[in-house]
Design a protein around this motif. Structure first.
Motif, PDB file in Angstrom:
ATOM      1  N   ARG A   8      -1.887  -6.200   3.630  1.00 57.98           N
ATOM      2  CA  ARG A   8      -1.090  -5.369   3.447  1.00 57.98           C
ATOM      3  C   ARG A   8       0.430  -5.876   3.907  1.00 57.98           C
ATOM      4  O   ARG A   8       0.683  -6.099   5.351  1.00 57.98           O
ATOM      5  N   THR A  60      -3.264   4.679  -2.904  1.00 49.23           N
ATOM      6  CA  THR A  60      -4.643   5.703  -2.729  1.00 49.23           C
ATOM      7  C   THR A  60      -3.925   6.996  -2.686  1.00 49.23           C
ATOM      8  O   THR A  60      -4.793   7.965  -2.335  1.00 49.23           O
ATOM      9  N   HIS A  83       0.703  -1.156  -0.132  1.00 54.60           N
ATOM     10  CA  HIS A  83      -0.156   0.010  -0.007  1.00 54.60           C
ATOM     11  C   HIS A  83       0.858   1.329  -0.014  1.00 54.60           C
ATOM     12  O   HIS A  83       1.663   1.230   0.868  1.00 54.60           O
ATOM     13  N   ILE A 127      -1.227  -0.960  -4.399  1.00 55.77           N
ATOM     14  CA  ILE A 127      -2.435  -0.449  -3.878  1.00 55.77           C
ATOM     15  C   ILE A 127      -1.965   1.144  -3.933  1.00 55.77           C
ATOM     16  O   ILE A 127      -1.425   1.360  -2.748  1.00 55.77           O
TER      17      ILE A 127
END
Length: 291
Positions: free
Chosen positions: A124, A136, A102, A134
């Motif tokens: 994660r 964000t 992440h 991922i």
């Protein structure tokens, strides 16, 4: 040719549903714009439905809490469709593996939870153990730049990992400060030869999600002609709406306020035309700010 209007009501009578962007349209990251909220309230009072369609990487339950804290009236919208919602569905389906690395701030951790708060079946892990990435956002978007992540992204590319971008926006404005978003990291990953996947505007998944939610609210099919997309991102809100065959209302006083010559709440017509010509886009209408 793009029509310049002075209020939403100049054109809203043509539509049953609004897909309205958040950042730059309803709020600036620190407060809700009262005139924008009132315009949405009037549209709903007349029988219309408002779906807030946002490239926020957060699921709608978190977005709802966030905008309430900024002062968004509960009766200014019907539902929310976020890039986080659409991207989360792809992650939960295992399209980026069950062990993921992440990139993003702690406040985005609800992305890894179902709407009821239970954890999604994804772990994660450090980059060396990951099956996918991922993204964000930046971990500290107030001080960092995409360049700070180049080495990390090069390592991910060397391992052949796919990157899920939960927010295609490149930049947003928080008050007077412009900050980088996940879209900037995804663009850099692509530039480095990596494989980036997007789920928010201007890409199709978020529009399909918004339509499903609009049709559930209205209890009937929603035609393309019934929808107006509102936003200040020329390459996200407007390009996405045009790509879906939907009418669009460009908010000139948002991200492109300088380029469109905004003064006293109105864009300079010549500057606006030049900006749209450079973008090779012709929104249905344009307005200084949503009101």
């Amino acid at each position: 040719m793009t029509q310049i209007v002075s209020s939403l009501e100049d054109i809203s009578h043509r539509y049953d549903v609004l897909y309205c962007d958040l950042w730059g349209c309803l709020h600036d990251g620190t407060r809700v714009f009262p005139e924008a909220a009132a315009a949405l309230q009037r549209f709903r009072a007349g029988g219309g439905s408002v779906i807030l369609v946002t490239n926020s990487p957060r699921p709608r339950r978190t977005v709802k809490t966030q905008i309430a804290g900024l002062g968004a009236p509960a009766d200014s919208y019907d539902d929310i469709a976020s890039s986080g919602d659409a991207a989360q569905q792809a992650m939960a389906a295992g399209l980026f593996g069950r062990k993921v690395f992440h990139i993003g701030p702690e406040r985005d951790l609800p992305f890894f939870e179902h709407e009821d708060g239970s954890p999604i079946d994804v772990e994660r892990v450090p980059l060396e153990q990951a099956e996918g990435v991922i993204c964000t956002g930046l971990r500290d978007d107030r001080t960092e730049t995409p360049g700070d992540y180049k080495l990390t992204l090069m390592r991910a590319k060397a391992r052949g990992l796919k990157l899920l971008c939960a927010n295609p926006d490149v930049v947003v404005d928080i008050g007077d400060q412009r900050i980088w978003c996940a879209g900037a990291l995804a663009a850099l990953y692509t530039e480095l030869g990596g494989e980036s996947h997007y789920f928010g505007k201007p890409h199709a998944p978020i529009y399909a999600l918004a339509r499903r939610r609009a049709e559930r609210i209205r209890g009937a099919e929603v035609r393309d002609a019934d929808i107006l997309c509102i936003g200040d991102g020329i390459d996200t809100d407007i390009r996405g709406g045009v790509g879906e065959g939907l009418d669009t209302l460009f908010i000139a006083g948002g991200l492109a306020a300088r380029e469109t010559g905004m003064r006293k709440g109105e864009p300079d017509p010549e500057a606006l035309i030049g900006f749209l010509e450079d973008a090779r886009l012709s929104p249905t209408a344009a307005i200084g700010m949503l009101r």
